[in-house]
Design a protein around this motif. Structure first.
Motif, short mmCIF file in Angstrom:
data_model
loop_
_atom_site.label_atom_id
_atom_site.label_comp_id
_atom_site.label_asym_id
_atom_site.label_seq_id
_atom_site.Cartn_x
_atom_site.Cartn_y
_atom_site.Cartn_z
N SER A 1 0.89 -1.17 0.00
CA SER A 1 0.00 0.00 0.00
C SER A 1 0.93 1.22 0.00
O SER A 1 2.09 1.09 0.35
CB SER A 1 -0.91 0.01 1.22
OG SER A 1 -0.30 0.69 2.29
N GLN B 1 1.38 3.36 2.05
CA GLN B 1 1.31 3.85 3.42
C GLN B 1 2.39 4.89 3.76
O GLN B 1 2.08 5.99 4.21
CB GLN B 1 1.38 2.68 4.39
CG GLN B 1 1.15 3.07 5.84
CD GLN B 1 -0.21 3.72 6.05
OE1 GLN B 1 -1.19 3.32 5.43
NE2 GLN B 1 -0.27 4.73 6.89
N LYS C 1 2.13 8.15 1.68
CA LYS C 1 1.02 9.08 1.97
C LYS C 1 1.28 9.82 3.27
O LYS C 1 0.93 10.98 3.41
CB LYS C 1 -0.33 8.38 1.92
CG LYS C 1 -0.66 7.34 2.94
CD LYS C 1 -2.12 6.92 2.71
CE LYS C 1 -2.55 5.77 3.55
NZ LYS C 1 -3.96 5.46 3.41
N ARG D 1 0.14 -7.76 -2.97
CA ARG D 1 0.47 -8.59 -1.80
C ARG D 1 0.66 -10.03 -2.24
O ARG D 1 -0.19 -10.61 -2.90
CB ARG D 1 -0.63 -8.51 -0.74
CG ARG D 1 -0.62 -7.14 -0.09
CD ARG D 1 -1.62 -6.94 1.02
NE ARG D 1 -1.73 -5.49 1.24
CZ ARG D 1 -2.64 -4.90 2.00
NH1 ARG D 1 -3.51 -5.63 2.65
NH2 ARG D 1 -2.66 -3.59 2.12
N GLN E 1 -6.89 0.21 -4.37
CA GLN E 1 -7.45 0.87 -3.19
C GLN E 1 -7.73 2.34 -3.51
O GLN E 1 -7.00 2.96 -4.26
CB GLN E 1 -6.43 0.88 -2.05
CG GLN E 1 -6.16 -0.46 -1.44
CD GLN E 1 -5.30 -0.36 -0.19
OE1 GLN E 1 -4.65 0.65 0.04
NE2 GLN E 1 -5.30 -1.41 0.59
N HIS F 1 -3.12 -3.55 12.89
CA HIS F 1 -3.31 -2.88 11.60
C HIS F 1 -1.95 -2.75 10.93
O HIS F 1 -1.55 -3.60 10.17
CB HIS F 1 -4.00 -1.54 11.82
CG HIS F 1 -4.39 -0.84 10.55
ND1 HIS F 1 -5.04 -1.47 9.52
CD2 HIS F 1 -4.21 0.44 10.15
CE1 HIS F 1 -5.24 -0.61 8.53
NE2 HIS F 1 -4.74 0.55 8.88
N HIS F 2 -1.20 -1.69 11.22
CA HIS F 2 0.19 -1.60 10.80
C HIS F 2 0.94 -0.77 11.84
O HIS F 2 0.33 -0.12 12.68
CB HIS F 2 0.33 -1.06 9.37
CG HIS F 2 -0.35 0.25 9.12
ND1 HIS F 2 -0.11 1.38 9.87
CD2 HIS F 2 -1.28 0.60 8.21
CE1 HIS F 2 -0.85 2.36 9.41
NE2 HIS F 2 -1.59 1.90 8.42
N GLY G 1 -10.08 0.16 5.71
CA GLY G 1 -9.47 0.22 7.03
C GLY G 1 -8.48 1.35 7.06
O GLY G 1 -7.91 1.72 6.02
N GLY G 2 -8.28 1.91 8.22
CA GLY G 2 -7.30 2.98 8.34
C GLY G 2 -7.07 3.31 9.79
O GLY G 2 -7.55 2.59 10.68
N SER G 3 -6.34 4.39 10.00
CA SER G 3 -6.04 4.75 11.39
C SER G 3 -5.57 6.19 11.47
O SER G 3 -5.19 6.80 10.47
CB SER G 3 -4.96 3.83 11.95
OG SER G 3 -3.78 3.91 11.19
N ARG H 1 -2.48 8.20 12.72
CA ARG H 1 -1.09 7.72 12.75
C ARG H 1 -0.31 8.28 13.94
O ARG H 1 -0.67 9.33 14.48
CB ARG H 1 -0.34 8.12 11.48
CG ARG H 1 -1.16 8.12 10.20
CD ARG H 1 -1.67 6.77 9.83
NE ARG H 1 -2.37 6.85 8.53
CZ ARG H 1 -3.08 5.88 8.02
NH1 ARG H 1 -3.24 4.74 8.66
NH2 ARG H 1 -3.67 6.01 6.85
N GLY I 1 -5.65 8.44 8.03
CA GLY I 1 -6.16 8.11 6.69
C GLY I 1 -6.88 6.78 6.67
O GLY I 1 -7.17 6.18 7.71
N ILE I 2 -7.13 6.37 5.46
CA ILE I 2 -7.91 5.14 5.28
C ILE I 2 -7.69 4.66 3.85
O ILE I 2 -7.29 5.44 2.97
CB ILE I 2 -9.41 5.41 5.53
CG1 ILE I 2 -10.21 4.11 5.57
CG2 ILE I 2 -10.01 6.37 4.51
CD1 ILE I 2 -11.58 4.25 6.21
N ALA I 3 -7.94 3.40 3.61
CA ALA I 3 -7.96 2.89 2.24
C ALA I 3 -9.21 2.04 2.06
O ALA I 3 -9.53 1.22 2.92
CB ALA I 3 -6.71 2.04 1.99
#
Ligand code: ASP
Length: 653
Positions: free
Chosen positions: A241, A243, A246, A265, A279, A500-501, A537-539, A541, A579-581
């Protein structure tokens, strides 16, 4: 079926605006919509036709038209049905002597040949209209015809109702794309993406930025595809992604980023996954969870197809703990009930050994689901197969319990359970005469997972028997929030991995636990679920370099050198951001009601990750690998394969 796809297609093509928009977004969107309402796409500009086959109606009667398309079928050498992306139209093959050459072309060209015809739009004779065809009131009186390309014998007929294996469809994807179903899916996808761009860029000032696809490896997370470079022993990776990029764009002050991003992936075959997927990737500065959620709700509302019920916002939300306890999964299908009920308290003083045992252990529980009308729709063999599923996949004993004792198939224990705690159970679970209860006991998480899976299995069984549990017209969105920040590693439960990550921020009220009980920390991660599928899903950061370093190095034991650029960037005035994807393939698949994500991707890989049309991945001769300093070390059993290097290879056909 035909006419249904066609009319949906036509509606979408002729009026590309959304009807609910101005209600939601006020004056800015109203200006935009009014502007775009005038823009009806011109479908025949620049090309050798005057009209599309699908657009002709009674209002065109008398007009001279030129059409280009494929021969769908021919009847008695009198009628020919011509097809293009827009629909079907009936062409009258001229019968008089003077038009013999036109007749010859139209009668001799094989089905699926490409022809150009010119002639006049006329009304069909009274009684010969076809109400199932959008163009069914008219036909074309042809004056001239040209065979643009003859079609050889096809591997399958281009008719949506013709059954063909997926392998064959993928091998001849360019033919499969001619089906109305695929045409509809890909056009729906294009329209939704267009509306998303409009919403993000024009209504909310997002910037569409492309990020690299040749990247450095990211520690942790999904498995990445590697790409050799000409430097000995050095590799790029394909991004799982965008990630890091961004987040770095936020440090760079871009403030609101989005991208229709291709991600990769290398995770092996899964029915609802593709090794490469798309995405809608989003990042914003100075935002919290509520901001991201509202943005996505508005985005989906705005881009939602007009022929479906409008999306109601805000979407409900549920904590991860609640989702697990009631549905046994972090992606609950909330279109139907049959929720998991904790009935441990009913059995605190039970004599039944199985239950006593379970309750005496830490986290020990007794839980059940109640299948209403179960005795009516489920057979004994269904219950047995559900029990076997639990035993085979989870090593878990599941007991069927019925109000009527004589129905206690294979389950004498269940009989005594029912007698002992009958009234309390009936009250707690709302058990009816015709209900079947599936009961199990053990550790909380495991029991929830088993019952969560059985709940879905039961829904499939009941629907196979004719009960409608999940209304196909219903779209049930749900936010799942308050995930744990870390989970025990699957392969080594003593260590932690990110749920998540690793860039996900901890929940502010759990920050102190990060240093004492990290496994208890909740995160600012949110998932969007639609009808039981995770579609995004996102978060929020971590934007503090020290905290990010602590999470990576101390808690996740990752090599921080691999991320030194990101850590440094966070130290140079990184704004708070999140953010989110959204998984575009899965979203479109659900909206289109398609059976697989491969049905909404133009050129998908097969279930096992192959391109069956071109045979990728393919072998390369050693000379071509040399510049990359790569040699194949063939596994012993592949020697045979090596010798068949240049043979066409159809692993799934
Ligand atoms: N990069 C994440 C993913 O692909 C989404 C995000 O956190 O924005 O799942």
């Amino acid at each position: 079926m035909f006419s249904c796809w066609l009319s949906r297609l036509c509606r979408g093509l002729s009026t590309p605006t959304g009807r609910i928009t101005h209600r939601i977004h006020g004056s800015l969107s109203r200006r935009l919509m009014l502007g775009s309402r005038r823009r009806i796409p011109e479908l025949s500009s620049f090309v050798a036709r005057t009209n599309t086959c699908g657009e002709l109606r009674s209002s065109h009667v008398g007009q001279e038209v030129t059409l280009c398309g494929w021969i769908q079928y021919r009847r008695q050498n009198i009628f020919l049905v011509l097809r293009d992306f827009h629909g079907l139209v009936q062409v009258l093959i001229p019968q008089d002597e003077s038009a013999a050459s036109v007749k010859k072309i139209l009668c001799e060209a094989p089905v699926e040949s490409v022809v150009q015809v010119s002639g006049k739009v006329i009304s069909r004779p009274p009684g010969q209209e076809n109400p199932k065809m959008p163009t069914g009131e008219i036909e074309i009186q042809v004056k001239s015809a040209e065979l643009l390309n003859a079609c050889k014998k096809l591997p399958f007929e281009i008719k949506d109702f013709m059954k063909k294996t997926e392998a064959l469809r993928l091998q001849y994807r360019y033919l499969d794309l001619r089906s109305f179903q695929m045409q509809h899916n890909l056009r729906l996808r294009s329209q939704m993406v267009m509306k998303m761009r409009e919403y993000l860029c024009n209504l909310h000032g997002f910037v569409d930025i492309e990020t690299p696809t040749l990247c450095k490896r990211t520690p942790g997370g999904a498995k990445e595809f590697i790409i050799p470079s000409r430097e000995p022993g050095k590799f790029y990776c394909l991004p799982q992604s965008p990630q890091q990029f961004k987040q770095l764009l936020m440090v760079g002050g871009l403030d609101r980023y989005f991208q229709v991003a291709r991600c990769y992936r290398d995770e092996g075959s899964r029915p609802d996954r593709q090794p490469e997927f798309t995405q809608i990737d989003i990042e914003m500065s100075f935002v919290d969870q509520t901001g991201i959620r509202s943005l996505i709700e508005g985005l989906l509302q705005y881009s939602w197809p007009r022929d479906k019920d409008p999306v109601a916002v805000p979407f409900p939300s549920m904590t991860f703990a609640e989702a697990l306890a009631s549905y046994g999964t972090d992606k609950p299908d909330t279109r139907f009930g049959m929720k998991i009920v904790d009935i441990s308290d009913v059995f605190r003083n039970t004599e039944v050994e199985y239950l006593q045992d379970a309750l005496s252990k830490p986290q020990g529980t007794v839980k059940a689901i109640c299948i209403s009308e179960g005795t009516k729709y489920l057979k004994r063999k269904d219950i047995e197969s559900l029990r076997k599923f639990a035993a085979d996949h989870f090593n878990q004993e599941v007991l069927p319990v019925f109000l009527k004792a004589n129905r206690n198939w294979n389950s004498p224990v269940a009989k005594s359970i029912m007698e002992e705690q009958r009234s309390e159970l009936i009250r707690l679970m709302d058990i009816q005469e015709d209900s079947v209860v599936l009961l199990t006991a053990g550790e909380h998480r495991k029991v929830c997972s088993v019952l969560g899976k059985l709940r879905l299995e039961c829904a499939d069984l009941l629907e196979a028997r004719g009960l409608v549990l999940r209304d196909p017209a219903l779209f049930s969105f749900l936010w799942v929030v308050d995930f744990p920040l870390f989970l025990p590693k699957e392969e080594n439960p003593g260590e932690l991995e990110s749920a998540h990550h690793p860039f996900t921020a901890p929940h502010p009220s759990d920050l102190h636990l990060l240093y004492t009980e990290p496994e208890q920390v909740r995160s600012q991660h949110y998932d969007l679920v639609l009808n039981g599928s995770e579609i995004g899903g996102g978060s929020i950061r971590i934007h503090d370099a020290e905290l990010q370093h602590y999470v990576l190095a101390t808690l996740l034991k990752e090599d921080v050198k691999l991320l030194s650029h990101l850590l440094q960037a966070l130290d140079f005035g990184a704004p708070p951001h999140g953010g989110i994807a959204l998984g575009l393939d899965r979203l479109i698949c659900l909206v289109a009601g398609a059976p697989s994500i491969r049905d909404v991707i133009a050129f998908p890989k097969s279930f096992r990750g192959y391109d069956l049309m071109s045979n990728a991945p393919d072998s390369l001769p050693p000379e071509e690998l040399k510049p990359y300093h790569i040699q194949v070390s063939w596994p012993a059993e592949s020697e045979a394969e090596k010798s068949s290097l240049n043979q066409p290879y159809h692993p799934e056909s």
